[in-house]
Design an enzyme around this catalytic site. Structure first.
Site, mmCIF file in Angstrom:
data_model
loop_
_atom_site.group_PDB
_atom_site.id
_atom_site.type_symbol
_atom_site.label_atom_id
_atom_site.label_comp_id
_atom_site.label_asym_id
_atom_site.label_seq_id
_atom_site.Cartn_x
_atom_site.Cartn_y
_atom_site.Cartn_z
ATOM 1 N N HIS A 36 5.200 0.439 -6.767
ATOM 2 C CA HIS A 36 4.145 0.353 -8.173
ATOM 3 C C HIS A 36 5.550 0.007 -9.398
ATOM 4 C CE1 HIS A 36 1.234 2.562 -6.325
ATOM 5 N NE2 HIS A 36 2.140 3.329 -5.902
ATOM 6 N N HIS A 73 -2.893 1.683 -4.498
ATOM 7 C CA HIS A 73 -3.172 1.405 -3.285
ATOM 8 C C HIS A 73 -3.836 0.205 -2.542
ATOM 9 C CE1 HIS A 73 -1.415 5.121 -4.205
ATOM 10 N NE2 HIS A 73 -0.034 5.084 -4.134
#
Ligand SMILES: Nc1ncnc2c1ncn2[C@@H]1O[C@H](COP(=O)(O)OP(=O)(O)O)[C@@H](O)[C@H]1O
Ligand SMILES: Nc1ncnc2c1ncn2[C@@H]1O[C@H](COP(=O)(O)OP(=O)(O)O)[C@@H](O)[C@H]1O
Ligand SMILES: [Mg+2]
Ligand SMILES: [Mg+2]
Ligand SMILES: [Mg+2]
Ligand SMILES: [Mg+2]
Lengths: 214, 333, 333, 214
Positions: C57, C219
């Protein structure tokens, strides 16, 4: 039919015919550019010439210099890329050379075209064999001048220029590009006609055709 | 083509409008013709810096407009150089009486259109100097060609010349400093995937699932070699080799190491690249004293990276460290 | 899978090493166990801020370590929460005697591992408070489920709580301010393409050439609806609707508008998204007084965007504006 | 054969057998997790139990609390995700409940397992029907206790627990997940067995098998 001069109307006709020719050949020009450039020469030229004709129709002119300075500025401000400034300067210098007249005689046209070529070289610094529009412009003007010396006929000179232009266009194929985007390809540019050379050849086709019409 | 766009024809106009709305504290935008200018322009007595070129390389150039960097940026259509009129308008908008520097990437279209704008500005009594950035070692330089392309090194030229202008240097000096950066900066890139120009709608080139293009240009122009995918470290070595040989960079040199993302590469991969590049420089005795990592000169959504190395001296380092306040690069204020 | 990686098993370790080398002026890294900590930690008398979670991320969270934001970040494997031991080690490393705040995204694994670390730290005499970020309106909140996911709003929590800690607030106060941000921030995202986890080697989900996933998780978790590709403006409207209804945001509210890139989307598209989002808020009488645009909470190379809206008040605005010096967010110094 | 106690060796055997079972079933566990989670439960459990057995072999222990605290810590620090802290706490609490003994009697084992369940609930706050490992653990321990009251035989109680565990595992299929990653799927989680429930059922299979061996 022989001609000593070219009128403002004929010069406008030349530009109109050139617009029609690049429009007819738009895919061909873009195809040539996609092989060794970035596939936009056809759309660049049609966008530019459409803008030119739009401007001519919107505000009619009375003098040759006014006409070509307008054409040059329009190309410069609507095309972008390499061809915008090159074609734009070509026509700007034609206008400056011609001056505030309503008709050009044969030597006047020859001088104006020569001034246009000077502008292209001043901007692009191309030399013979660099695989650019120069390789059409230069031999076409040489042929124009030579024909004029012998026949003193502007139509005949334009026909001579057009056939030299075609030869010059085809002769760009075996060259290695040394100017513009195609030069990044180095040897891989061999075997393709230069797109700017092809559009410049259409410019002389247009001139020859328009002078033969009257 | 899958993109967050409305009409492909309006991509640049809408993005510039969004950019202006998001960064109204730093920039104003002109819509007719389109350019981006810092809020306080023209700054009286300061040299104005203008850059520009085809869109699709964001944050280059609009993201670098602001205090300590550019005074204006002129975006053309995607991958197409702007015409002279917006360049001229931007040049006029930033002229504070001390002259204007044009920072131009070395593409024939960009060079010619900036040149025309510079002529027109000169005719209006504005003193304009131009520098041409040509840092891409993937293309062989030669007096007889269009020369090397201008790529990510442009960011470093804009930052350092911007700091020079901001401290009050004269046009002559700012141009000389820009030239010093240009003479000391070299770059090379790699593409893992092509990019898609919005109005074209398909990839500007194709690569097989296991192929990468070494020496890619920022418009997807072909590079030096198309090879099979390799581990990151091996790819870094392929990019860094020609860069270091070119000037050359040698042991004892102090450099800025810049790992640039092409737009679609995860940051985690850029740091893997940085790690190896720093390691190689250390092995060769070259000291990395300044760093930059991120998406700064992109090719739309292309996956890939480029590495840029700039030779530093005390003055260039001080100018690099000087405060900058732009949308994409900011420190010191 | 085409990635700039060496061994997929070493992705996190190598990227963290590269990150440490690139930003040595701001962070130190620990390799055993892996965490990232600001150079001057522990800062005596200052509340320490620790966040973390699965990698992939970036720049979240390591890119936000530094003055005015996080004291440490703990990266797990890609998309996998870290175990308690590195969280505990980072917590100890930043404890300056005023206690430590854990900022945790609401995923069961993250919550449990941070909770365990907090227990262990408490056993070592460190006062730990935790806040759980759950800004994703794509998932319905309920007392009887795992609740909403934590996504890009986390960046705003970290910035504002970081400024609170930096000005010397007590742990109680820093936690309360973080909670105020959490209660006022809502987000929703869209994916145009999936992402590829390096050790998995294939897309975490598939989307047809003309499909997008509205309400995607960071995700690649499924969202609210899979629909045909639409113009950017229509997509923005789909994201913004549920966000604005949720708290709700109403006319007269002052907000921070944050357009986040998922990693693989060109910046030019993010600004097209920003343009429309700002337009919708203006139409509804909601005042956008602060903005953020860029790749801040990514999902590897996923193409897509998320929109985050935070309700501001004078104190939160002042804390947002306070100086910050991290690798990915920097102003005021 | 009946048993009143379980020794340190048997408890170690239980863990070894559990490792073997999750290793055998690794793809099955991951498949279950890929349907409603993130496809890592098999690799999480094998990574964790491999680490546990590695630790046991490297440093042998002399007491039950030492064994299970080590197991718990190893799982907590090697697994991550949701199952690491949950299984980790389960074993940590077993250790704490058992104390520094070398053998557990039947009530002692029952109490230790019950303490483990308490740890799972303390951490994960799952309730019956949330579609988690709780839905195996709770009925399995109820069956263990009930069987013990009637037969006072630890092996028989373990067999009863294992059959309740299997039933609990299969009963998770029709449920809507309300905890963990699967809960984001809402109704789309219906029809799939919970991966954590499946691995917990293997835990009771291992216990029953190891106690039947002697
Ligand atoms: N330096 C130059 N001098 C003369 N002509 C040039 C030069 N560079 C490029 N050209 C001409 O321009 C043509 C390309 O035009 P175009 O495709 O419209 O622009 P761009 O290359 O910017 O996309 C080439 O085919 C070539 O004939
Ligand atoms: N709150 C909870 N309480 C009890 N068990 C839970 C809880 N959350 C998740 N679980 C269990 O954890 C299992 C998932 O474990 P695993 O896949 O290893 O972790 P992750 O979900 O982080 O990837 C689920 O199948 C479920 O049985
Ligand atoms: Mg072209
Ligand atoms: Mg072009
Ligand atoms: Mg899982
Ligand atoms: Mg997981």
């Amino acid at each position: 039919m022989t001609n000593d001069t070219i009128s403002l109307d004929q010069l406008t006709g030349w530009l109109t015919r050139f617009r029609d020719l690049v429009t007819e050949q738009v895919s061909y020009l873009t195809e040539l550019d996609s092989a060794i450039g970035d596939a936009d020469h056809g759309s660049n030229m049609t966008r530019g010439m459409d803008a030119v004709l739009g401007k001519i129709q919107a505000s009619p002119v009375v003098a040759v210099d006014e006409l070509f300075k307008g054409v040059g500025m329009t190309l410069v401000t609507s095309v972008g890329g390499a061809s915008g400034p090159l074609y734009g300067t070509f026509f700007l210098r034609i206008g400056t050379s011609a001056g505030p007249v309503s008709t050009l005689d044969a030597p006047g046209l020859a001088a104006a075209l020569r001034a246009g070529l000077g502008g292209v070289v001043a901007r692009g610094k191309a030399e013979a064999g660099d695989k650019t529009m120069f390789d059409v412009l230069a031999p076409a003007l040489d042929a124009f001048d030579a024909d004029l010396v012998v026949f003193s006929d502007i139509s005949s000179a334009a026909r001579a220029a057009y056939s030299a232009a075609q030869a010059g266009r085809d002769a760009t194929a075996p060259l290695i590009a040394r100017k513009g985007r195609a030069s990044y390809l180095g040897e891989r540019s061999i075997g393709h006609i230069d797109p700017g050379a092809a559009s410049t050849s259409l410019l002389f086709q247009a001139l020859a055709e328009i002078l033969d019409k009257e | 083509m899958k993109k967050l766009v409305n009409d492909p024809k309006n991509v640049v106009a809408e993005a510039v409008a969004g950019f202006g709305a998001a960064h109204a504290d730093i920039v104003r935008i002109s819509t007719e013709p389109i350019y981006i200018v810092r809020t306080e322009a023209p700054v009286a007595g300061k040299v104005g810096l203008v850059s520009g070129g085809g869109s699709g390389h964001e944050p280059l150039h609009g993201g670098f407009v602001g205090f300590g960097m550019l005074d204006a940026a002129v975006p053309g259509a995607v991958f197409t150089s702007p015409t002279p009129d917006p360049i001229l308008a931007a040049t006029k908008a930033v002229d504070g009486g001390a002259g204007v520097l044009h920072i131009v990437k070395n593409y024939t279209g960009d060079v010619l259109n900036f040149e025309t704008a510079a002529d027109l500005a000169a005719a209006d009594g504005i003193e304009v100097r131009s520098v041409i950035v040509n840092d891409d070692v993937a293309v062989k330089d030669s007096l007889y060609t269009a020369g090397r392309r201008g790529v990510a090194g442009t960011v470093l030229v804009e930052k350092i010349a911007g700091a020079s202008a901001e401290r009050g240097d004269a046009l002559e000096t700012v141009a000389a400093i820009a030239e010093r950066v240009i003479s000391g900066v070299r770059s090379m890139g790699v593409a893992l995937t092509p990019c898609v120009v919005p109005h074209a709608g398909e990839g500007s080139f194709t690569l097989a699932d296991d192929e990468i293009e070494i020496g890619i240009g920022i418009h997807g122009e072909p590079g030096r070699a198309r090879i099979k995918l390799e581990p990151a470290d091996a790819i870094v070595d392929r990019l860094l080799g020609p860069i270091l040989e070119d000037i050359p960079f040698v042991a004892g040199d102090e450099v800025l190491l810049f790992v640039n993302g092409m737009g679609g590469t995860p940051q985690i991969e850029l740091y893997i690249v940085f790690r190896r590049a720093a390691e190689v420089l250390a092995e060769q005795g070259i000291e990395v004293s300044r760093t930059l990592v991120g998406n700064f000169t992109t090719s739309l959504e292309m996956q890939g990276t480029s590495i840029t190395v700039l030779k530093l001296d005390d003055e260039l380092t001080a100018l690099w460290d000087a405060p900058v306040q732009t949308a994409a690069l900011r420190w010191g204020r």
